[in-house]
Scaffold this motif. Structure first.
Motif, PDB file in Angstrom:
ATOM      1  N   SER A   1      -1.062  -7.818  22.777  1.00 23.10           N
ATOM      2  CA  SER A   1      -1.444  -8.288  23.442  1.00 23.10           C
ATOM      3  C   SER A   1      -0.364  -9.338  23.978  1.00 23.10           C
ATOM      4  CB  SER A   1      -3.370  -9.321  23.955  1.00 23.10           C
ATOM      5  OG  SER A   1      -3.014  -9.519  23.096  1.00 23.10           O
ATOM      6  N   ALA A   2      -0.320  -9.826  23.129  1.00 22.14           N
ATOM      7  CA  ALA A   2       0.781 -10.498  22.434  1.00 22.14           C
ATOM      8  C   ALA A   2       2.264 -10.461  22.644  1.00 22.14           C
ATOM      9  CB  ALA A   2       0.797 -11.605  21.928  1.00 22.14           C
ATOM     10  N   GLY A   3       2.086  -9.022  22.728  1.00 23.33           N
ATOM     11  CA  GLY A   3       3.705  -8.573  22.739  1.00 23.33           C
ATOM     12  C   GLY A   3       4.214  -7.957  22.115  1.00 23.33           C
ATOM     13  N   GLU A   4       4.995  -7.003  21.326  1.00 26.67           N
ATOM     14  CA  GLU A   4       5.754  -5.947  20.721  1.00 26.67           C
ATOM     15  C   GLU A   4       6.802  -6.673  19.549  1.00 26.67           C
ATOM     16  OE1 GLU A   4       7.968  -1.827  20.744  1.00 26.67           O
ATOM     17  OE2 GLU A   4       7.464  -3.018  22.080  1.00 26.67           O
ATOM     18  N   PHE A   5       5.837  -6.232  17.714  1.00 27.52           N
ATOM     19  CA  PHE A   5       6.853  -6.902  16.954  1.00 27.52           C
ATOM     20  C   PHE A   5       6.923  -5.825  15.654  1.00 27.52           C
ATOM     21  CE2 PHE A   5       2.996  -8.770  18.937  1.00 27.52           C
ATOM     22  CZ  PHE A   5       3.581 -10.837  18.827  1.00 27.52           C
ATOM     23  N   ARG A   6       8.136  -5.722  14.725  1.00 27.21           N
ATOM     24  CA  ARG A   6       8.592  -4.947  14.389  1.00 27.21           C
ATOM     25  C   ARG A   6       8.584  -5.662  12.950  1.00 27.21           C
ATOM     26  NH1 ARG A   6      14.440  -2.678  16.386  1.00 27.21           N
ATOM     27  NH2 ARG A   6      15.184  -4.639  15.669  1.00 27.21           N
ATOM     28  N   LEU A   7       9.384  -5.724  10.937  1.00 27.37           N
ATOM     29  CA  LEU A   7       9.242  -5.976  10.821  1.00 27.37           C
ATOM     30  C   LEU A   7      10.416  -5.503   9.717  1.00 27.37           C
ATOM     31  CD1 LEU A   7       8.359  -8.080   8.724  1.00 27.37           C
ATOM     32  CD2 LEU A   7       7.457  -6.747   6.978  1.00 27.37           C
ATOM     33  N   ARG A   8      11.693  -5.591   9.417  1.00 28.21           N
ATOM     34  CA  ARG A   8      12.944  -5.386   8.835  1.00 28.21           C
ATOM     35  C   ARG A   8      13.886  -5.853   8.197  1.00 28.21           C
ATOM     36  NH1 ARG A   8      10.556  -1.886  11.778  1.00 28.21           N
ATOM     37  NH2 ARG A   8      12.113  -0.279  13.718  1.00 28.21           N
ATOM     38  N   THR A   9      13.914  -4.795   7.186  1.00 27.37           N
ATOM     39  CA  THR A   9      15.044  -5.586   6.522  1.00 27.37           C
ATOM     40  C   THR A   9      16.409  -6.136   6.789  1.00 27.37           C
ATOM     41  OG1 THR A   9      14.331  -4.002   4.318  1.00 27.37           O
ATOM     42  CG2 THR A   9      16.521  -4.651   4.173  1.00 27.37           C
TER      43      THR A   9
ATOM     44  N   ARG B   1       1.026  -1.297   0.310  1.00 24.32           N
ATOM     45  CA  ARG B   1      -0.399  -0.003  -0.100  1.00 24.32           C
ATOM     46  C   ARG B   1       0.812   1.349  -0.351  1.00 24.32           C
ATOM     47  NH1 ARG B   1      -2.354   3.127   4.208  1.00 24.32           N
ATOM     48  NH2 ARG B   1      -3.975   4.166   3.180  1.00 24.32           N
ATOM     49  N   ASP B   2       0.623   2.471  -0.719  1.00 23.99           N
ATOM     50  CA  ASP B   2       1.574   3.150  -1.296  1.00 23.99           C
ATOM     51  C   ASP B   2       3.024   3.328  -0.918  1.00 23.99           C
ATOM     52  OD1 ASP B   2      -0.920   4.609  -1.202  1.00 23.99           O
ATOM     53  OD2 ASP B   2      -1.122   5.147   1.402  1.00 23.99           O
ATOM     54  N   GLY B   3       3.674   2.180  -2.123  1.00 21.95           N
ATOM     55  CA  GLY B   3       4.564   1.693  -1.972  1.00 21.95           C
ATOM     56  C   GLY B   3       4.994   0.840  -0.960  1.00 21.95           C
ATOM     57  N   LYS B   4       4.064   0.388   0.948  1.00 24.12           N
ATOM     58  CA  LYS B   4       4.860   0.025   1.248  1.00 24.12           C
ATOM     59  C   LYS B   4       4.392  -1.876   1.610  1.00 24.12           C
ATOM     60  CE  LYS B   4       4.728   4.338   3.871  1.00 24.12           C
ATOM     61  NZ  LYS B   4       4.560   5.201   5.203  1.00 24.12           N
ATOM     62  N   LEU B   5       5.457  -2.426   2.268  1.00 24.87           N
ATOM     63  CA  LEU B   5       4.457  -3.663   2.551  1.00 24.87           C
ATOM     64  C   LEU B   5       4.971  -3.731   4.118  1.00 24.87           C
ATOM     65  CD1 LEU B   5       5.031  -6.437   0.673  1.00 24.87           C
ATOM     66  CD2 LEU B   5       7.767  -7.159   1.781  1.00 24.87           C
ATOM     67  N   TYR B   6       3.540  -4.476   3.448  1.00 22.75           N
ATOM     68  CA  TYR B   6       3.204  -4.513   5.288  1.00 22.75           C
ATOM     69  C   TYR B   6       2.629  -6.397   5.413  1.00 22.75           C
ATOM     70  CZ  TYR B   6       1.158  -0.181   5.502  1.00 22.75           C
ATOM     71  OH  TYR B   6       1.275   1.375   5.906  1.00 22.75           O
ATOM     72  N   VAL B   7       3.739  -6.990   6.103  1.00 24.41           N
ATOM     73  CA  VAL B   7       3.364  -8.751   6.966  1.00 24.41           C
ATOM     74  C   VAL B   7       1.520  -8.355   7.311  1.00 24.41           C
ATOM     75  CG1 VAL B   7       3.248 -10.305   8.729  1.00 24.41           C
ATOM     76  CG2 VAL B   7       5.616 -10.056   7.136  1.00 24.41           C
ATOM     77  N   ILE B   8       0.547  -9.267   6.751  1.00 24.77           N
ATOM     78  CA  ILE B   8      -0.651  -9.564   7.865  1.00 24.77           C
ATOM     79  C   ILE B   8      -0.824 -10.994   8.200  1.00 24.77           C
ATOM     80  CG2 ILE B   8      -3.116  -9.487   7.600  1.00 24.77           C
ATOM     81  CD1 ILE B   8      -2.401  -7.638   5.143  1.00 24.77           C
ATOM     82  N   ASP B   9      -0.426 -11.485   9.517  1.00 25.26           N
ATOM     83  CA  ASP B   9      -0.140 -13.059   9.346  1.00 25.26           C
ATOM     84  C   ASP B   9      -1.100 -13.212  11.073  1.00 25.26           C
ATOM     85  OD1 ASP B   9       0.687 -15.318  10.574  1.00 25.26           O
ATOM     86  OD2 ASP B   9       2.512 -14.639  10.722  1.00 25.26           O
ATOM     87  N   SER B  10      -2.292 -14.644  10.820  1.00 26.83           N
ATOM     88  CA  SER B  10      -3.007 -14.632  11.791  1.00 26.83           C
ATOM     89  C   SER B  10      -2.463 -16.228  12.258  1.00 26.83           C
ATOM     90  CB  SER B  10      -4.557 -14.461  11.235  1.00 26.83           C
ATOM     91  OG  SER B  10      -5.326 -13.462  10.768  1.00 26.83           O
ATOM     92  N   GLY B  11      -1.492 -16.711  11.813  1.00 21.71           N
ATOM     93  CA  GLY B  11      -1.160 -18.069  11.571  1.00 21.71           C
ATOM     94  C   GLY B  11       0.035 -18.636  12.631  1.00 21.71           C
ATOM     95  N   PHE B  12       0.348 -16.905  13.219  1.00 24.30           N
ATOM     96  CA  PHE B  12       1.513 -17.467  14.313  1.00 24.30           C
ATOM     97  C   PHE B  12       1.343 -18.128  15.934  1.00 24.30           C
ATOM     98  CE2 PHE B  12       6.330 -16.145  15.378  1.00 24.30           C
ATOM     99  CZ  PHE B  12       7.082 -17.119  14.329  1.00 24.30           C
TER     100      PHE B  12
ATOM    101  N   ASP C   1      10.363  -1.819   7.963  1.00 24.37           N
ATOM    102  CA  ASP C   1      11.001  -1.080   8.400  1.00 24.37           C
ATOM    103  C   ASP C   1      10.352   0.023   8.502  1.00 24.37           C
ATOM    104  OD1 ASP C   1      13.326  -2.133   7.742  1.00 24.37           O
ATOM    105  OD2 ASP C   1      13.331  -1.417   5.930  1.00 24.37           O
ATOM    106  N   GLY C   2       9.195   0.238   9.115  1.00 21.49           N
ATOM    107  CA  GLY C   2       8.580   1.275  10.049  1.00 21.49           C
ATOM    108  C   GLY C   2       7.724   1.002  11.580  1.00 21.49           C
TER     109      GLY C   2
END
Length: 271
Positions: free
Chosen positions: A142-150, A112-123, A135-136
């Motif tokens: 409630s499960a914690g803090e998460f991020r996505l990185r190159t 979306r708008d040149g940005k990539l997102y992970v959408i995960d309902s199965g981890f 890289d955002g």
């Protein structure tokens, strides 16, 4: 989309939400509350191919949960029907100091708008419950803090991470490449048959509810609350385990668990 799911989306005010990412977040929260992460089909040796019809029958009609290749397949079908251009990708889960079986986690990617997102309902119970931007900013649930990185690794150019007491820990790595629906069947075969699979050994069930996360294996039940409380209860026997499954999870999951327990008993009798 099932009538019940549409009614639940209406309850969550999905159709009045204007922001795309917020609408996806509402879908993720709905899926987490309705469909537990559970491996009973693996233990019961259900080998049906993963098709849209199979997913709809098992989960929407019969009320079961599933593993990543089922939960995120359902997410894919639902988001696609709602008009989102999502695509399936596969990842390799980090395990200790190494990696689990190659490319046996599946999730959805969204651009979306040149940005990539992970959408995960199965981890499992480690769900961010909202899209995570590459890289955002990190996101919290409630499960914690998460991020996505190159991050260049042997298993992928992108890593999904969660924060722990030791800092940011890589949970899986992947290349942002679309995989075909048929790849879900490869993943299913690996998980069902591989000696390295974590899901063909014993029962595992986890679900995120508003205010608490419940996880269960054949030894204990664990409940983590939004207030930071952590309760553990160890089972005396399999009958006690079944009683807790019946009280904590959807009835179809309890029935499948009872079938599994009885199958194990019959197997021991015939051994």
């Amino acid at each position: 989309m099932g009538r019940k799911l549409k009614e639940l989306l209406i309850e969550k005010e999905y159709f009045s939400a204007e922001n795309e990412l917020h609408r996806i977040e509402l879908v993720q929260k709905l899926l987490a509350e309705r469909f537990p992460f559970e491996n009973l089909d693996v233990l019961l040796k259900v080998e049906d191919p993963v098709t849209p019809d199979f997913i709809e029958e098992k989960m929407l009609q019969n009320g079961r949960g599933g593993l990543c290749y089922e939960l995120n397949a359902l997410q894919h079908l639902l988001l696609s029907e709602l008009g989102f251009n999502v695509y399936l990708a596969s990842a390799t889960v980090a395990s200790g100091d190494g990696w689990a079986t190659d490319r046996t986690h599946v999730m959805n990617l969204f651009e979306r708008d040149g940005k990539l997102y992970v959408i995960d309902s199965g981890f499992g119970s480690n769900l961010p419950l909202q899209p995570v931007e590459l890289d955002g900013p990190s996101v919290k649930s409630s499960a914690g803090e998460f991020r996505l990185r190159t991050c260049g690794t042997e298993k992928g150019s992108i890593v999904f991470q969660s924060r722990s007491d030791k800092g940011w820990q890589t949970r899986y790595a992947f290349f942002p490449e679309q995989v075909a629906w048929r790849d879900l069947n490869r993943i299913k075969r690996e998980i069902h048959t591989s000696a390295q699979s974590a899901f063909n050994q014993e029962l595992l069930i986890a679900q995120i509810f508003p205010g608490e996360i419940i996880s269960l294996n054949e030894e204990r039940l664990q409940i983590k609350t939004s207030k930071g409380e952590n309760q553990r209860h160890h089972f005396l026997d399999k009958e006690e385990m079944l009683k807790h499954i019946e009280s904590c999870f959807p009835e179809p999951v309890y029935k499948a668990a009872a079938q599994y327990v009885h199958m194990k008993k019959d197997g021991r009798k015939n051994a």
